[in-house]
Design a protein around this motif. Structure first.
Motif, PDB file in Angstrom:
ATOM      1  N   THR A 142      17.343 -21.398 -11.606  1.00 33.52           N
ATOM      2  CA  THR A 142      16.093 -20.885 -12.151  1.00 33.52           C
ATOM      3  C   THR A 142      15.540 -19.794 -11.238  1.00 33.52           C
ATOM      4  OG1 THR A 142      14.707 -22.454 -10.957  1.00 33.52           O
ATOM      5  CG2 THR A 142      15.602 -23.171 -13.088  1.00 33.52           C
ATOM      6  N   ALA A 143      14.582 -19.050 -11.754  1.00 33.20           N
ATOM      7  CA  ALA A 143      13.954 -18.002 -10.941  1.00 33.20           C
ATOM      8  C   ALA A 143      13.280 -18.600  -9.707  1.00 33.20           C
ATOM      9  CB  ALA A 143      12.945 -17.230 -11.783  1.00 33.20           C
ATOM     10  N   ALA A 144      12.664 -19.766  -9.855  1.00 27.60           N
ATOM     11  CA  ALA A 144      11.971 -20.390  -8.728  1.00 27.60           C
ATOM     12  C   ALA A 144      12.940 -20.792  -7.623  1.00 27.60           C
ATOM     13  CB  ALA A 144      11.183 -21.607  -9.214  1.00 27.60           C
ATOM     14  N   SER A 145      14.059 -21.419  -7.994  1.00 25.34           N
ATOM     15  CA  SER A 145      15.025 -21.834  -6.975  1.00 25.34           C
ATOM     16  C   SER A 145      15.705 -20.625  -6.337  1.00 25.34           C
ATOM     17  CB  SER A 145      16.076 -22.772  -7.589  1.00 25.34           C
ATOM     18  OG  SER A 145      16.751 -22.167  -8.675  1.00 25.34           O
ATOM     19  N   GLU A 146      15.936 -19.581  -7.123  1.00 24.50           N
ATOM     20  CA  GLU A 146      16.507 -18.357  -6.566  1.00 24.50           C
ATOM     21  C   GLU A 146      15.588 -17.766  -5.493  1.00 24.50           C
ATOM     22  OE1 GLU A 146      19.538 -16.198  -7.759  1.00 24.50           O
ATOM     23  OE2 GLU A 146      19.971 -18.327  -7.774  1.00 24.50           O
ATOM     24  N   ARG A 147      14.282 -17.771  -5.756  1.00 21.14           N
ATOM     25  CA  ARG A 147      13.338 -17.235  -4.776  1.00 21.14           C
ATOM     26  C   ARG A 147      13.348 -18.055  -3.484  1.00 21.14           C
ATOM     27  NH1 ARG A 147      10.114 -16.515  -9.429  1.00 21.14           N
ATOM     28  NH2 ARG A 147       8.981 -18.478  -8.997  1.00 21.14           N
ATOM     29  N   VAL A 148      13.441 -19.368  -3.620  1.00 25.72           N
ATOM     30  CA  VAL A 148      13.477 -20.213  -2.424  1.00 25.72           C
ATOM     31  C   VAL A 148      14.735 -19.934  -1.610  1.00 25.72           C
ATOM     32  CG1 VAL A 148      13.637 -22.591  -1.596  1.00 25.72           C
ATOM     33  CG2 VAL A 148      12.022 -22.016  -3.405  1.00 25.72           C
ATOM     34  N   LEU A 149      15.873 -19.887  -2.264  1.00 24.05           N
ATOM     35  CA  LEU A 149      17.122 -19.604  -1.544  1.00 24.05           C
ATOM     36  C   LEU A 149      17.077 -18.228  -0.885  1.00 24.05           C
ATOM     37  CD1 LEU A 149      19.820 -21.005  -4.006  1.00 24.05           C
ATOM     38  CD2 LEU A 149      19.094 -21.996  -1.827  1.00 24.05           C
ATOM     39  N   ALA A 150      16.560 -17.249  -1.599  1.00 19.29           N
ATOM     40  CA  ALA A 150      16.462 -15.908  -1.018  1.00 19.29           C
ATOM     41  C   ALA A 150      15.555 -15.917   0.208  1.00 19.29           C
ATOM     42  CB  ALA A 150      15.946 -14.923  -2.062  1.00 19.29           C
ATOM     43  N   GLY A 151      14.433 -16.623   0.122  1.00 21.57           N
ATOM     44  CA  GLY A 151      13.525 -16.691   1.253  1.00 21.57           C
ATOM     45  C   GLY A 151      14.124 -17.398   2.445  1.00 21.57           C
ATOM     46  N   LEU A 152      15.054 -18.318   2.195  1.00 21.45           N
ATOM     47  CA  LEU A 152      15.735 -19.044   3.260  1.00 21.45           C
ATOM     48  C   LEU A 152      16.978 -18.312   3.770  1.00 21.45           C
ATOM     49  CD1 LEU A 152      15.511 -22.573   1.620  1.00 21.45           C
ATOM     50  CD2 LEU A 152      14.358 -21.887   3.733  1.00 21.45           C
ATOM     51  N   GLN A 153      17.275 -17.173   3.187  1.00 18.71           N
ATOM     52  CA  GLN A 153      18.483 -16.404   3.500  1.00 18.71           C
ATOM     53  C   GLN A 153      19.745 -17.257   3.321  1.00 18.71           C
ATOM     54  OE1 GLN A 153      18.375 -13.960   7.013  1.00 18.71           O
ATOM     55  NE2 GLN A 153      16.382 -13.126   6.513  1.00 18.71           N
ATOM     56  N   VAL A 154      19.786 -17.911   2.164  1.00 22.37           N
ATOM     57  CA  VAL A 154      20.946 -18.705   1.766  1.00 22.37           C
ATOM     58  C   VAL A 154      21.518 -18.093   0.498  1.00 22.37           C
ATOM     59  CG1 VAL A 154      21.730 -20.964   0.930  1.00 22.37           C
ATOM     60  CG2 VAL A 154      20.069 -20.820   2.805  1.00 22.37           C
ATOM     61  N   PRO A 161      34.907 -22.546 -12.946  1.00 25.25           N
ATOM     62  CA  PRO A 161      34.170 -22.398 -14.195  1.00 25.25           C
ATOM     63  C   PRO A 161      32.658 -22.340 -14.003  1.00 25.25           C
ATOM     64  CG  PRO A 161      35.031 -24.615 -13.966  1.00 25.25           C
ATOM     65  CD  PRO A 161      35.625 -23.821 -12.858  1.00 25.25           C
ATOM     66  N   VAL A 162      31.988 -21.744 -14.990  1.00 21.37           N
ATOM     67  CA  VAL A 162      30.564 -21.467 -14.922  1.00 21.37           C
ATOM     68  C   VAL A 162      29.774 -22.681 -15.407  1.00 21.37           C
ATOM     69  CG1 VAL A 162      28.728 -20.015 -15.841  1.00 21.37           C
ATOM     70  CG2 VAL A 162      30.905 -18.999 -15.183  1.00 21.37           C
ATOM     71  N   ARG A 163      28.753 -23.082 -14.633  1.00 21.63           N
ATOM     72  CA  ARG A 163      27.932 -24.240 -14.983  1.00 21.63           C
ATOM     73  C   ARG A 163      26.549 -23.849 -15.485  1.00 21.63           C
ATOM     74  NH1 ARG A 163      29.621 -29.259 -13.012  1.00 21.63           N
ATOM     75  NH2 ARG A 163      31.581 -29.189 -11.841  1.00 21.63           N
ATOM     76  N   ALA A 164      26.192 -22.584 -15.388  1.00 22.15           N
ATOM     77  CA  ALA A 164      24.897 -22.094 -15.864  1.00 22.15           C
ATOM     78  C   ALA A 164      25.087 -20.645 -16.265  1.00 22.15           C
ATOM     79  CB  ALA A 164      23.830 -22.229 -14.776  1.00 22.15           C
ATOM     80  N   PRO A 165      24.202 -20.100 -17.104  1.00 26.36           N
ATOM     81  CA  PRO A 165      24.411 -18.743 -17.617  1.00 26.36           C
ATOM     82  C   PRO A 165      24.632 -17.677 -16.551  1.00 26.36           C
ATOM     83  CG  PRO A 165      22.678 -19.840 -18.854  1.00 26.36           C
ATOM     84  CD  PRO A 165      23.031 -20.757 -17.726  1.00 26.36           C
ATOM     85  N   ASN A 166      23.992 -17.801 -15.386  1.00 30.81           N
ATOM     86  CA  ASN A 166      24.144 -16.772 -14.363  1.00 30.81           C
ATOM     87  C   ASN A 166      24.963 -17.227 -13.162  1.00 30.81           C
ATOM     88  OD1 ASN A 166      22.230 -18.598 -13.567  1.00 30.81           O
ATOM     89  ND2 ASN A 166      20.871 -17.106 -12.600  1.00 30.81           N
ATOM     90  N   ALA A 167      25.714 -18.318 -13.322  1.00 30.54           N
ATOM     91  CA  ALA A 167      26.438 -18.880 -12.190  1.00 30.54           C
ATOM     92  C   ALA A 167      27.656 -18.066 -11.785  1.00 30.54           C
ATOM     93  CB  ALA A 167      26.865 -20.308 -12.503  1.00 30.54           C
ATOM     94  N   ALA A 168      28.117 -17.188 -12.649  1.00 27.43           N
ATOM     95  CA  ALA A 168      29.306 -16.401 -12.334  1.00 27.43           C
ATOM     96  C   ALA A 168      29.024 -15.288 -11.328  1.00 27.43           C
ATOM     97  CB  ALA A 168      29.898 -15.797 -13.610  1.00 27.43           C
ATOM     98  N   ARG A 169      27.747 -14.986 -11.133  1.00 22.67           N
ATOM     99  CA  ARG A 169      27.382 -13.919 -10.203  1.00 22.67           C
ATOM    100  C   ARG A 169      26.629 -14.517  -9.024  1.00 22.67           C
ATOM    101  NH1 ARG A 169      27.212  -8.581  -9.749  1.00 22.67           N
ATOM    102  NH2 ARG A 169      25.481  -7.599  -8.625  1.00 22.67           N
ATOM    103  N   PRO A 170      26.887 -14.036  -7.795  1.00 15.96           N
ATOM    104  CA  PRO A 170      26.159 -14.563  -6.645  1.00 15.96           C
ATOM    105  C   PRO A 170      24.658 -14.389  -6.791  1.00 15.96           C
ATOM    106  CG  PRO A 170      28.030 -13.211  -5.938  1.00 15.96           C
ATOM    107  CD  PRO A 170      27.872 -13.009  -7.421  1.00 15.96           C
ATOM    108  N   GLY A 171      23.925 -15.307  -6.169  1.00 10.07           N
ATOM    109  CA  GLY A 171      22.468 -15.249  -6.224  1.00 10.07           C
ATOM    110  C   GLY A 171      21.860 -15.646  -4.907  1.00 10.07           C
TER     111      GLY A 171
END
Length: 246
Positions: A142-154, A161-171
């Motif tokens: 989700t957008a919220a979890s992406e922001r947390v990971l980005a803020g943590l530099q993770v 195989p893909v488990r979510a619509p945007n899982a094929a691309r790094p985030g």
């Protein structure tokens, strides 16, 4: 761009691409610039084992190492310090060859901001290299979890195989500008339709090569094939490298 496999077994069908004397790792490391240590997820290794692996690789070679299941699957990222310190005390014998911690989460582990922050902040305090997360529950995309990971530099690992619509691309953390510059970008491909076994075909390899070529030169891009059960990983890694060179 670093291309490699989970482990460094050399299958019979690709043996001619890894000439020379020495162990499988020595032969592998003359061809590829990275490898993923998966066995650390299942069992500990003595520091002397990690040190021996480091000595069998050239100066520019780098490893990623999977964090033990005691941390990710049994502890579910909570109370992780003892197990993580023990693991890093062992794997630290790789020295500068250890570049990445791979945190693969169980499919049942939903995203919760507080334990995620606590764990990944701890990981960064204990380890000076990159930390990436292979999330498998939909709530991590989700957008919220992406922001947390980005803020943590993770970095969030791109998977197939893909488990979510945007899982094929790094985030997650993709550098200050979000375009990969200044970040480690990690791809992990397990094989489709049979996970860990199926070989990717030429069209799939060509499509991935085109996508990878779009990353800026300042991105530290890793591509790991985990379809090792049939020996396909080494073959696909060689094919991807050839596709990127054409």
């Amino acid at each position: 761009m670093r291309i490699g496999t989970a482990g460094w077994s050399i299958p019979r069908q690709a043996a001619d691409a890894f000439p020379g004397e020495g162990s499988h790792l020595m032969r592998y490391a003359r061809v590829f610039a990275c490898a993923e240590i998966n066995s650390s997820f299942h069992r500990p290794h003595r520091p002397a084992v990690y040190e021996r692996w480091a000595l069998q690789t050239p100066a520019g070679f780098r490893f990623s190492a999977k964090v033990p299941r005691a941390v990710t699957h049994e502890g579910r990222l909570r109370g992780a310090r003892p197990a993580l310190e023990r693991f890093l005390g062992e794997a630290g014998a790789l020295g500068d060859r250890l570049a990445v911690l791979l945190v693969q989460l169980p499919p049942s582990l939903a995203f919760e901001a507080r334990p995620a922050r606590t764990f990944f902040e701890l990981a960064h305090r204990l380890f000076g290299g990159a930390v990436v997360c292979e999330a498998r529950h939909p709530s991590w995309f989700t957008a919220a979890s992406e922001r947390v990971l980005a803020g943590l530099q993770v970095g969030r690992v791109a998977t197939d195989p893909v488990r979510a619509p945007n899982a094929a691309r790094p985030g997650g953390w993709l550098g200050p500008a979000g375009d990969g510059r200044g970040a480690l970008v990690y791809h992990r491909w397990h094989g489709v339709p049979v996970t860990y076994r199926s070989r990717y075909d030429a069209a799939w390899i060509s499509a991935r090569a085109a996508e990878l070529a779009a990353w800026p030169a300042e991105a530290d891009v890793w591509c790991l094939f985990d379809n090792t059960a049939s020996g396909a990983a080494a073959v696909n890694a060689l094919e991807l490298r050839a596709a990127l060179c054409t």
